[in-house]
Design a protein around this motif. Structure first.
Motif, PDB file in Angstrom:
ATOM      1  N   SER A  42      32.211  47.651  45.677  1.00 30.32           N
ATOM      2  CA  SER A  42      33.140  48.474  46.478  1.00 30.32           C
ATOM      3  C   SER A  42      33.330  49.847  45.849  1.00 30.32           C
ATOM      4  O   SER A  42      33.502  50.839  46.555  1.00 30.32           O
ATOM      5  CB  SER A  42      34.522  47.820  46.593  1.00 30.32           C
ATOM      6  N   ASP A  46      36.115  47.577  53.325  1.00 30.80           N
ATOM      7  CA  ASP A  46      35.229  46.545  52.774  1.00 30.80           C
ATOM      8  C   ASP A  46      35.749  45.205  53.278  1.00 30.80           C
ATOM      9  O   ASP A  46      36.719  44.651  52.755  1.00 30.80           O
ATOM     10  CB  ASP A  46      35.213  46.595  51.246  1.00 30.80           C
ATOM     11  N   ASN A  62      21.822  44.176  52.420  1.00 31.67           N
ATOM     12  CA  ASN A  62      22.907  43.457  51.743  1.00 31.67           C
ATOM     13  C   ASN A  62      24.198  44.279  51.851  1.00 31.67           C
ATOM     14  O   ASN A  62      24.158  45.414  52.341  1.00 31.67           O
ATOM     15  CB  ASN A  62      22.555  43.147  50.272  1.00 31.67           C
ATOM     16  N   HIS A 120      35.003  39.869  52.859  1.00 32.50           N
ATOM     17  CA  HIS A 120      35.683  38.578  52.762  1.00 32.50           C
ATOM     18  C   HIS A 120      36.300  38.139  54.086  1.00 32.50           C
ATOM     19  O   HIS A 120      36.889  37.068  54.138  1.00 32.50           O
ATOM     20  CB  HIS A 120      36.821  38.648  51.729  1.00 32.50           C
TER      21      HIS A 120
HETATM   22  C1  LIG Z   1      29.874  40.345  48.248  1.00 31.19           C
HETATM   23  C2  LIG Z   1      30.656  41.598  48.241  1.00 31.19           C
HETATM   24  C3  LIG Z   1      30.052  42.867  48.250  1.00 31.19           C
HETATM   25  C4  LIG Z   1      28.578  43.064  48.112  1.00 31.19           C
HETATM   26  O1  LIG Z   1      27.790  42.385  49.015  1.00 31.19           O
HETATM   27  P1  LIG Z   1      26.286  41.953  48.600  1.00 31.19           P
HETATM   28  O2  LIG Z   1      25.728  41.457  49.911  1.00 31.19           O
HETATM   29  O3  LIG Z   1      26.383  40.901  47.570  1.00 31.19           O
HETATM   30  O4  LIG Z   1      25.589  43.173  48.140  1.00 31.19           O
HETATM   31  C5  LIG Z   1      30.862  43.983  48.316  1.00 31.19           C
HETATM   32  N1  LIG Z   1      32.213  43.876  48.352  1.00 31.19           N
HETATM   33  C6  LIG Z   1      32.824  42.670  48.320  1.00 31.19           C
HETATM   34  C7  LIG Z   1      34.311  42.623  48.371  1.00 31.19           C
HETATM   35  C8  LIG Z   1      32.075  41.503  48.248  1.00 31.19           C
HETATM   36  O5  LIG Z   1      32.698  40.323  48.189  1.00 31.19           O
END
Ligand SMILES: *Cc1c(COP(=O)(O)O)cnc(C)c1O
Length: 391
Positions: free
Chosen positions: A83, A155, A53, A158
């Motif tokens: 994050s 990160d 994930n 999105h």
């Molecule tokens: C969804 C998300 C995560 C975490 O991802 P998961 O697969 O839900 O563990 C981390 N950072 C951002 C900005 C996210 O939108």
């Protein structure tokens, strides 16, 4: 009911997953590498590592960069908590910087003033977030990071397919590894590419790549030229025996399964199509809301924006949210600022620390945005918003 985001599973997706379920491998099979290669090509990076994930992806990045107790790392408060949490998993300290009030992205001037305010070496890294699908200008961040000897984890959860234009006008895709040391993605169903659960790390750095591969699977290596123990200790005579492997560092089981990877590869084939639809939906919202007095923070459709979210800032946000819910439109708020989560407050953060982010939080609302949102549904959302403000 109209949610703020939704996955899109086709018959083809179901077919490829079913095929894997009937095959030899449910996990650690050939679909992982296929997905990794396709994803690396899509974002323009050299290497990709599929993981369980997005949070696991962040944790592995922090481990690969040797984040240790006391290390200070800067990120934005307007993001999903993961994050920031990845640094805490390794005992590091999170320092939040302000956001830019127009782009909602981490404000480079706020980061710079944190760096200037402490002796060099105080901070180890920065985690910029391509929030809502808008790409951070990582060229600027890389220049700053080099000046202060910092690493960067992007990160990009999105923003698969998003990009920014660099100083020479070149499009630089999120996660392409040219500016950040590592970038991460999530394949949770609300994200662009759905695997159920899933994540990816991309990088151009082979050393980090090799570390990630080992850390993903318990810290175990299986390669004659990497072993530390002698052949004798391993139980061989002239060579290491066939069964032999070594656990060399403390790793995790953060693997993705083969059927999830097959779903990811199948979804990735439609990524550009999905992106195109998201941009068309954004254009419609933009023109429907342009000039409306109850909205602020509206900007034109930007080429590199991946539109994971469509956010507007409004007065009386709670009233609008409840009104939409009554009409079965489930808008969402992204995000409750991280520093105001009780956990981060217990570490010393408090209300008033990030006035711009807090002001944004009081006004933001994410309207439905996903490729299968129909014209009629979107029109209904727009009418319901306008109706609430009598405009
Ligand atoms: C969804 C998300 C995560 C975490 O991802 P998961 O697969 O839900 O563990 C981390 N950072 C951002 C900005 C996210 O939108």
């Amino acid at each position: 009911m109209i949610p703020y985001g939704r996955q899109n599973i086709t018959d083809e997706d179901i077919k490829v997953v079913t095929e894997v379920l009937k095959s030899e491998y449910l996990t650690q099979g050939p679909n992982i590498q296929e997905f990794e290669t396709a994803f690396a090509n899509y974002v323009g990076a050299k290497y990709a590592v599929a993981v369980a994930n997005g949070t696991a992806a962040l944790h592995l990045c922090a481990l690969a960069l040797n984040v240790s107790p006391g290390d200070k790392v800067i990120t934005t408060p307007i993001t999903f908590a993961a994050s920031a949490n990845c640094i805490r998993y390794c005992g590091g300290e999170i320092v939040f910087a302000e956001i830019d009030p127009l782009s909602y992205l981490i404000d480079i001037d706020s980061v710079r003033s944190l760096l200037e305010g402490s002796p060099k070496g105080t901070y180890k890294g920065i985690i910029p977030v391509d929030f809502a699908g808008r790409a951070v200008n990582l060229e600027d961040f890389k220049n700053l990071a080099e000046e202060y000897g910092l690493w960067i984890i992007e990160d990009a959860c999105h923003a698969p397919g998003g990009f920014f234009n660099d100083s020479e006008g070149q499009e630089q895709r999120c996660g392409n590894g040219k500016f950040a040391d590592l970038a991460i993605f999530s394949f949770h169903p609300v994200k662009h590419i759905a695997c159920g659960e899933g994540g990816m790390v991309t990088t151009n750095n082979i050393e980090l790549y090799n570390k990630l591969l080992t850390l993903r699977t318990h810290g175990i290596v299986k390669s004659n030229d990497l072993y530390v123990n002698s052949i004798e200790l391993a139980g061989g005579d002239e060579n290491y025996p066939g069964w032999y492997m070594e656990m060399q560092t403390l790793g995790y089981n953060y693997r993705l399964t083969d059927f999830q990877a097959a779903l990811g590869t199948s979804q990735l084939k439609r990524a550009d199509e999905g992106l195109e639809k998201r941009r068309r939906i954004a254009e419609k919202y933009n023109s429907a809301f342009s000039g409306k007095s109850f909205i602020s923070g509206q900007s034109g459709v930007e080429a590199g924006h991946a539109y994971h979210l469509y956010i507007i800032e409004v007065d009386n946000r709670l009233g609008l949210y409840n009104h939409l819910r009554e009409k079965k439109i489930f808008a969402q708020i992204h995000y409750i600022p991280c520093h105001l989560m009780p956990y981060y407050q217990s570490l010393g953060w408090e209300i008033g620390d990030m006035p711009i982010a807090e002001h944004y939080y009081r006004r933001c609302i994410s309207l439905p945005m996903y490729p299968t949102l129909t014209d009629e549904e979107q029109l209904f959302v727009i009418q319901t918003v306008n109706e609430y403000y009598h405009e």
